[in-house]
Design an enzyme around this catalytic site. Structure first.
Site, short mmCIF file in Angstrom:
data_model
loop_
_atom_site.label_atom_id
_atom_site.label_comp_id
_atom_site.label_asym_id
_atom_site.label_seq_id
_atom_site.Cartn_x
_atom_site.Cartn_y
_atom_site.Cartn_z
N LYS A 29 -4.69 -8.90 -3.59
CA LYS A 29 -4.31 -8.73 -2.19
C LYS A 29 -4.40 -10.04 -1.43
O LYS A 29 -3.50 -10.38 -0.64
CB LYS A 29 -5.21 -7.66 -1.53
CG LYS A 29 -4.78 -7.34 -0.10
CD LYS A 29 -5.35 -6.04 0.41
CE LYS A 29 -6.83 -6.13 0.67
NZ LYS A 29 -7.31 -5.02 1.53
N SER A 30 -5.47 -10.80 -1.64
CA SER A 30 -5.64 -12.06 -0.92
C SER A 30 -4.50 -13.03 -1.22
O SER A 30 -3.94 -13.67 -0.32
CB SER A 30 -6.98 -12.72 -1.30
OG SER A 30 -8.07 -11.92 -0.91
N ARG A 34 -1.18 -14.45 1.31
CA ARG A 34 -0.96 -15.89 1.48
C ARG A 34 0.41 -16.32 0.96
O ARG A 34 1.07 -17.18 1.54
CB ARG A 34 -2.09 -16.66 0.80
CG ARG A 34 -3.43 -16.53 1.55
CD ARG A 34 -4.62 -16.84 0.65
NE ARG A 34 -5.88 -16.92 1.39
CZ ARG A 34 -6.62 -15.87 1.74
NH1 ARG A 34 -6.19 -14.65 1.45
NH2 ARG A 34 -7.76 -16.03 2.39
N ARG A 130 -12.41 -3.61 14.77
CA ARG A 130 -13.08 -4.72 14.09
C ARG A 130 -13.07 -5.97 14.96
O ARG A 130 -12.05 -6.33 15.54
CB ARG A 130 -12.42 -4.99 12.74
CG ARG A 130 -12.53 -3.80 11.81
CD ARG A 130 -11.67 -3.93 10.58
NE ARG A 130 -12.12 -5.02 9.71
CZ ARG A 130 -11.52 -5.32 8.56
NH1 ARG A 130 -10.46 -4.64 8.18
NH2 ARG A 130 -11.98 -6.30 7.81
N ASP A 327 -16.51 -7.64 -1.05
CA ASP A 327 -15.80 -6.36 -1.08
C ASP A 327 -16.27 -5.44 -2.19
O ASP A 327 -15.87 -4.28 -2.24
CB ASP A 327 -14.29 -6.61 -1.24
CG ASP A 327 -13.66 -7.17 0.01
OD1 ASP A 327 -14.15 -6.85 1.11
OD2 ASP A 327 -12.68 -7.93 -0.11
N LYS A 354 -16.74 -4.39 8.30
CA LYS A 354 -15.53 -4.31 7.49
C LYS A 354 -14.67 -3.16 8.02
O LYS A 354 -14.75 -2.81 9.19
CB LYS A 354 -15.90 -4.14 6.02
CG LYS A 354 -16.76 -5.26 5.45
CD LYS A 354 -16.05 -6.60 5.40
CE LYS A 354 -15.11 -6.72 4.25
NZ LYS A 354 -14.48 -8.06 4.13
N ARG A 402 -12.11 1.20 0.05
CA ARG A 402 -13.11 0.89 -0.98
C ARG A 402 -14.22 1.94 -1.02
O ARG A 402 -14.76 2.23 -2.08
CB ARG A 402 -13.67 -0.52 -0.76
CG ARG A 402 -12.59 -1.58 -0.83
CD ARG A 402 -13.11 -2.97 -1.04
NE ARG A 402 -12.08 -3.95 -0.77
CZ ARG A 402 -11.12 -4.31 -1.63
NH1 ARG A 402 -11.07 -3.75 -2.82
NH2 ARG A 402 -10.21 -5.21 -1.30
#
Length: 450
Positions: A29-30, A34, A130, A327, A354, A402
């Site tokens: 995902k990260s 990007r 958040r 995470d 989170k 998660r």
């Protein structure tokens, strides 16, 4: 590009058969976020293979389209972007709705802060709760303006500056998202942007910027690093092959460890040193996990993970490991419930902000399933017995993907089934999670209506 079921999806997980097989979990995902952003501000065409097609990443793809980049999906899962160059994004006609994508929202704030137009970011109920001030506060020093609710919470209106100032910023705590937002702001800023981090955090941004042609230098500094970026580079479109996400891989790995007789192979998993704290921790607990066929792809180290069911022991997890596994603490706490002895996870204050208060949700959920769990300040302590917990409860996951996946894994090895009240958010990071796990031997089904 994105859609989700309008009604809650309640799932039940019950004792699994031994898990076996070879799988590839979804793309990282990260790296996916990007790749889309850098492709949108590069010259020429960027081809992305293995993009995570989860809700979070699709929101970023939508945002790049609204900002003027051409984004299209081709057959075989290839995504093609025609970029606009550094500083070339266009003012969007509509609000940018980032859904539940915290990474996408925070990185986009940095990217937009050095563009001289106004944009509005919002998100779902979870993302709007958040705090974003730790990102907006340093970015305001570039000259950008942010109008938001208290603590920087979304919706936020960003008015970028025509004459952005380069930052020289020392992070108060390690944060890949804050670091990345500042570096992305620095791309369209004259001079050098400098970020000092007290301890290493995920470095996907630095690796990918270098691959796209940015002038970026990373040097060790005490226990941390100094990253220096020279502004106004010409980024060139690249072919990006997104490896499998180690955070997503954590769920089938954990399931294999706690379900007797299990043996899994997970292919092409990213093993970036800043992302494998969980796997080091599990090996310290006695887990039979091996990295095979280690190689480099697009500047990221990848490997195939082979995992077998293992007897586990409780350990002390140091706070300094948190940035490399932030995470993964929810699923680690599930594994710890099956270990013999106490597992103490230190310094988890970040989990309170989170997608949910993960520290509270995991503690309360585990307690309800018969696991001895408690918090002391920002530490989570699990007293394992080496035996099956009871289970048998419905867990309210508060739209946290998660948390949902962690309790579905727990139910694979408890005496009685465990249910989650709403599994819709799982698609943000792990589309088709239940079907993939069931193909390995899990028994995840729609919960019967009461």
């Amino acid at each position: 590009m994105s859609s989700a079921p309008a009604r809650p999806v309640t799932l039940r997980s019950q004792a699994a058969s031994p898990l076996s097989g070879t799988i590839r979990v979804p793309g990282d995902k990260s790296i996916s976020h990007r790749a889309l952003m850098l492709g949108a501000i590069s010259v020429g065409e960027t081809v992305i293979e293995g993009l995570l097609e989860g809700e979070d990443v699709l929101r970023t793809a939508e945002a790049m389209q609204k900002l003027g980049a051409t984004v299209r999906k081709e057959s075989g899962g290839r995504w093609i972007l025609s970029g606009r160059g550094v500083g070339g994004l266009a003012e969007p006609d509509d609000v940018l709705d980032m859904g539940n994508a915290g990474t996408g929202a925070r990185l986009l704030m940095g990217l937009l802060s050095s563009h001289p137009f106004t944009a509005v970011l919002t998100g779902d109920a979870s993302l709007r709760s958040r705090p974003m001030a730790r990102v907006t506060n340093p970015l305001e020093k570039t000259g950008a303006r942010f109008l938001s609710r208290t603590r920087g919470r979304l919706p936020v209106t960003i008015t970028g500056t025509e004459r952005p100032l380069p930052l020289d910023y020392t992070l108060p705590v390690a944060s890949a998202q804050v670091k990345s937002a500042i570096l992305l702001a620095g791309l369209n800023t004259p001079g050098q942007t400098r970020v000092v981090e007290p301890s290493p955090s995920r470095d996907h941004t630095e690796r990918m910027l270098k691959a796209f042609g940015a002038d970026i230098q990373v040097e060790e500094h005490g226990a941390g690093r100094i990253i220096t970026l020279t502004g106004h580079p010409e980024l060139t479109g690249q072919t990006v092959r997104v490896p499998a996400d180690p955070s997503s891989a954590a769920f089938p790995v954990a399931a294999a460890l706690i379900v007797p007789g299990s043996h899994l192979t997970l292919t092409n998993v990213c093993i970036n040193p800043s992302r494998i704290g969980l796997y080091k921790t599990l090996q310290e607990m006695g887990a039979d996990i091996h990295f095979e066929n280690v190689r480099d792809e697009n500047g990221e180290p990848v490997a195939d993970l082979v995992v077998r069911h293992s007897p586990l022991k409780g350990i002390n997890v140091p706070a300094e490991r948190a940035p490399s596994m932030i995470d993964e603490y929810p699923i680690l706490s599930v594994v710890a419930a099956f270990a013999s002895g106490e597992t103490r996870m230190n310094g988890l204050g970040e989990l309170r902000i989170k997608e949910s208060d993960r520290l509270a949700l995991m503690t309360d959920g585990l307690l309800s399933c018969g696991v001895n769990a408690r918090t002391e300040g920002d530490d989570l302590i699990i007293q394992g017995t080496g035996k099956q917990p009871e289970g048998g409860k419905m867990i309210a996951v508060q739209l946290d993907h998660r948390i949902g996946m962690s309790f579905l894994v727990l139910g694979m090895a408890t005496r009685t089934p465990v249910s989650v009240d709403d599994a819709r958010a799982i698609d943000t990071s792990f589309p088709d999670f239940a079907n993939l796990m069931n193909s390995l031997g899990a028994r995840i089904t729609l919960a019967p209506e009461e």
